[in-house]
Design a protein around this motif. Structure first.
Motif: not given
Length: 344
Positions: A182-183, A204-207, A213-214, A218-221
């Motif tokens: 996904f990322v 969602a981000l901590p999950r 996932i780094d 995640t935050t970039s995607a």
């Protein structure tokens, strides 16, 4: 309707036959579907059948899926106007990721189908991989996973990316491999929509980090995370206005700062022939939309908790689900009790 207990096995067998399930298999869960012509609805209704073995015998759950829900627009879902404008700006980008979160039955698929409805045109190659394919949409390639044959979300997504898609929808991010793909897809020129099971948008981000996932990736995607619940909508034919004291509103956390000096119009359910004496007709979405801002990104990179991320997002302007629900109650869409039942 309540069937006599002695007919239990016969009723379950009939439902399993309709859903094309193995009636002799009672030790393993099974899933199927069938379609009925509902005279009251005036259109076909898809019925999903899920059987579960239990210590007291089989349990069967039927989920009703109306075909017209596949054609519902984003404006009809209940997203606040400002959140809707930002959401459109995100999913209309040429690449990136959108995550929709919530428990089973909270309307995540309906939100994503409404999103695909706006993206669906002849210039876009849209592919979905789902479990199951709930609504069939013309112009979109939809894939049903088949784990027994080796077709999982991860394996299917890997092959989808070789088919030069513009937009991809992943029915659910269930494991690390699917999350990685996904990322990767969101960072390499695809718009990817997916669902994830978390309690709120901030979770969602901590999950995804817990999946391995780094957080930098995640935050970039991800451009935004949408969390949602469903509340019953009051019947317009019989709802009655009620007055609610300021003390009660303060106690439930009413967002007075979001209320634009309109007259509050709280209502309660009554019941009439139109709504079959339930007091309700249809449902409305309760939403919170979290943009991945610099503050949210910094907290995710430091592996902060969902609560910390949520507080930072709220300070940046995110409207919490309960606040969104209470403003809908103040407009007479749903009663306060529904909001207290569905949100925290």
């Amino acid at each position: 309707m309540s069937a006599p207990l002695r007919l239990k096995d016969s009723v379950i067998s009939r439902l399993k036959i309709l859903g094309d399930l193995d009636i002799s298999e009672r030790r393993l869960p099974q899933d199927g579907r069938f379609t009925v012509e509902a005279e009251d609805a005036g259109h076909p209704v898809d019925v999903r059948v899920a059987s579960l073995p239990s210590v007291r015998g089989e349990k069967v759950v039927l989920r009703l899926l109306a075909h017209e829900m596949a054609k519902i627009g984003l404006e009809e879902l209940g997203l606040p106007q400002e959140a809707l404008r930002f959401y459109r700006s995100v999913f209309n980008r040429p690449y990136g990721g959108v995550v929709v979160t919530g428990p089973t039955g909270s309307g995540k698929s309906t939100t994503l189908y409404a999103t695909l409805g706006e993206l669906n045109d002849v210039e876009r190659n849209i592919v979905t991989i789902e479990d199951p394919v709930e609504y069939r949409i013309e112009g979109i390639t939809q894939i049903q996973i088949h784990p027994a044959a080796g077709l999982t979300f991860a394996s299917g997504l890997r092959h989808i990316l070789r088919g030069d898609p513009d937009v991809v929808m992943v029915g659910e991010i269930r494991d690390r491999e699917t999350a990685e793909l996904f990322v990767e897809a969101a960072l390499t020129g695809h718009m990817v929509l997916a669902t994830l099971h978390t309690n709120d948008a901030a979770g969602a981000l901590p999950r995804l980090t817990n999946m391995g996932i780094d957080p930098f990736l995640t935050t970039s995607a991800i451009g935004c995370v949408v969390a949602q619940r469903l509340a019953r909508r009051l019947c317009e034919g019989c709802k009655e206005p009620i007055s609610v004291s300021q003390a009660v509103l303060r106690n439930v956390g009413f967002p007075f700062d979001l209320w634009q000096d309109e007259e509050m119009a709280f209502h309660k359910p009554v019941g009439c022939e139109k709504c079959r004496n339930s007091g309700y007709s249809g449902r409305v979405g309760i939403y919170e939309l979290m943009p991945v801002t610099e503050e949210v990104e910094a907290l995710a990179l430091s592996r902060s908790s969902a609560d910390e991320i949520g507080r930072a997002a709220a300070k940046s302007g995110m409207t919490r689900m309960r606040a969104d629900g209470l403003t809908k109650a103040a407009r007479g869409v749903t009663p306060i009790e529904e909001i207290l039942r569905t949100t925290v």
